[in-house]
Write a protein that holds these residues in place. Sequence first.
Motif, PDB file in Angstrom:
ATOM      1  N   ARG A  51     -29.584  58.023  22.634  1.00 52.23           N
ATOM      2  CA  ARG A  51     -29.524  57.083  22.730  1.00 52.23           C
ATOM      3  C   ARG A  51     -28.426  56.306  21.125  1.00 52.23           C
ATOM      4  NH1 ARG A  51     -35.160  57.465  21.663  1.00 52.23           N
ATOM      5  NH2 ARG A  51     -34.971  56.928  19.332  1.00 52.23           N
ATOM      6  N   ALA A  52     -28.396  57.231  20.220  1.00 53.62           N
ATOM      7  CA  ALA A  52     -26.943  56.662  19.657  1.00 53.62           C
ATOM      8  C   ALA A  52     -25.901  56.658  20.150  1.00 53.62           C
ATOM      9  CB  ALA A  52     -27.087  57.854  18.123  1.00 53.62           C
ATOM     10  N   ARG A  53     -25.727  58.004  21.408  1.00 50.73           N
ATOM     11  CA  ARG A  53     -24.614  58.054  21.648  1.00 50.73           C
ATOM     12  C   ARG A  53     -24.367  56.327  22.550  1.00 50.73           C
ATOM     13  NH1 ARG A  53     -26.457  63.587  22.065  1.00 50.73           N
ATOM     14  NH2 ARG A  53     -26.387  62.787  24.482  1.00 50.73           N
ATOM     15  N   VAL A  88     -38.183  49.168   9.005  1.00 48.80           N
ATOM     16  CA  VAL A  88     -37.665  50.253  10.676  1.00 48.80           C
ATOM     17  C   VAL A  88     -36.545  49.439  10.982  1.00 48.80           C
ATOM     18  CG1 VAL A  88     -38.635  50.781  12.979  1.00 48.80           C
ATOM     19  CG2 VAL A  88     -40.465  50.501  11.161  1.00 48.80           C
ATOM     20  N   GLY A  89     -35.761  50.202  11.369  1.00 49.91           N
ATOM     21  CA  GLY A  89     -33.988  50.111  11.765  1.00 49.91           C
ATOM     22  C   GLY A  89     -33.728  50.175  12.892  1.00 49.91           C
ATOM     23  N   ALA A  90     -32.684  49.407  13.344  1.00 46.95           N
ATOM     24  CA  ALA A  90     -32.025  49.514  15.147  1.00 46.95           C
ATOM     25  C   ALA A  90     -32.532  50.962  15.846  1.00 46.95           C
ATOM     26  CB  ALA A  90     -31.316  48.711  14.711  1.00 46.95           C
ATOM     27  N   HIS A  91     -32.876  50.497  17.116  1.00 47.42           N
ATOM     28  CA  HIS A  91     -32.922  51.496  17.969  1.00 47.42           C
ATOM     29  C   HIS A  91     -33.937  52.750  17.587  1.00 47.42           C
ATOM     30  CE1 HIS A  91     -29.677  49.440  20.297  1.00 47.42           C
ATOM     31  NE2 HIS A  91     -28.776  49.281  19.081  1.00 47.42           N
ATOM     32  N   CYS A 101     -32.275  54.807  14.894  1.00 51.11           N
ATOM     33  CA  CYS A 101     -32.347  55.841  16.493  1.00 51.11           C
ATOM     34  C   CYS A 101     -33.092  56.896  15.829  1.00 51.11           C
ATOM     35  CB  CYS A 101     -30.806  56.321  16.557  1.00 51.11           C
ATOM     36  SG  CYS A 101     -29.562  55.063  16.763  1.00 51.11           S
ATOM     37  N   ALA A 102     -34.481  56.819  14.881  1.00 48.32           N
ATOM     38  CA  ALA A 102     -34.938  57.632  14.955  1.00 48.32           C
ATOM     39  C   ALA A 102     -36.045  58.015  15.885  1.00 48.32           C
ATOM     40  CB  ALA A 102     -35.751  57.715  12.961  1.00 48.32           C
ATOM     41  N   THR A 103     -36.646  58.545  16.187  1.00 46.28           N
ATOM     42  CA  THR A 103     -37.856  58.897  17.208  1.00 46.28           C
ATOM     43  C   THR A 103     -38.891  59.058  15.758  1.00 46.28           C
ATOM     44  OG1 THR A 103     -36.105  59.154  18.919  1.00 46.28           O
ATOM     45  CG2 THR A 103     -38.659  59.798  19.062  1.00 46.28           C
ATOM     46  N   GLY A 132     -31.414  58.917  12.594  1.00 45.10           N
ATOM     47  CA  GLY A 132     -31.316  60.196  14.203  1.00 45.10           C
ATOM     48  C   GLY A 132     -32.450  61.008  13.874  1.00 45.10           C
ATOM     49  N   ALA A 133     -33.345  61.168  12.716  1.00 39.75           N
ATOM     50  CA  ALA A 133     -33.960  61.622  12.592  1.00 39.75           C
ATOM     51  C   ALA A 133     -35.519  61.991  13.935  1.00 39.75           C
ATOM     52  CB  ALA A 133     -35.251  62.136  11.897  1.00 39.75           C
TER      53      ALA A 133
END
Length: 237
Positions: free
Chosen positions: A76-78, A124-127, A145-147, A163-164
């Motif tokens: 997702r981040a990429r 909660v951040g973006a994406h 970008c965490a899930t 991203g975690a």
Amino acid sequence: MNELVIVGAGGFARETAQAVADAGRFRLLGHLDDNPALHGTEVDGVPVLGGCDLVRELPAARVVVCVGNPRDYAARARLVSRLALPEDRYATVVHPTAAVSATSRVGRGSVLLAHCVLTAAVRVGAHVAVMPQTVLTHDDVVEDCATLASGVRLGGGVRLGRGAYVGSGALIREGTTIGAWSLIGMGSAVLGDVPPGEVWVGSPARRLRAADAPALDRLAKRTDDFATHHALGGPVT
């Protein structure tokens, strides 16, 4: 009613499409996916319009990026980096059964699926992807970008790094920090801080190994793909 396109056509994207239909805030134009075999087909009755870069030919449509899985949770981040869209192109999708307190904030491009709960002063951040029946309690911070997979429970004051990935049914003790681009296995009970870029599993959770290459590549990059200071603490839009 604003138009919306979902980038991705896999399981998470399909779930998001259902949340969009249930919420009724957007008119869903369709999915975008780089798999050419999907172009011109439908998934759950929603058309796949073309590749992801087609988003630039739909300037009036809002966007949400819905890709990634435990094998490559950096995807997702990429893709957000590759598309390089202005922040205001991104929508936030919140299922109508999600409970978001007045003191909590959700960043652009994030998705909250059915029966999520944000109790008090959650950021909660973006994406960010928040799967069904996940509970975020007071003062939690979830970075971009965490899930959080279905059924995750975060105690108060937890910080989930950029991203975690937290697997289904995992429990995170209050005041704990999960480092950027780390992965927590499903059903794990995390009782202490987890360093960046590691995989932890079990109850109590222990280090299993380093994260896989895609996540470690994002960790090594150490640059922002978008403006985090705008995402965290922003309104639900």
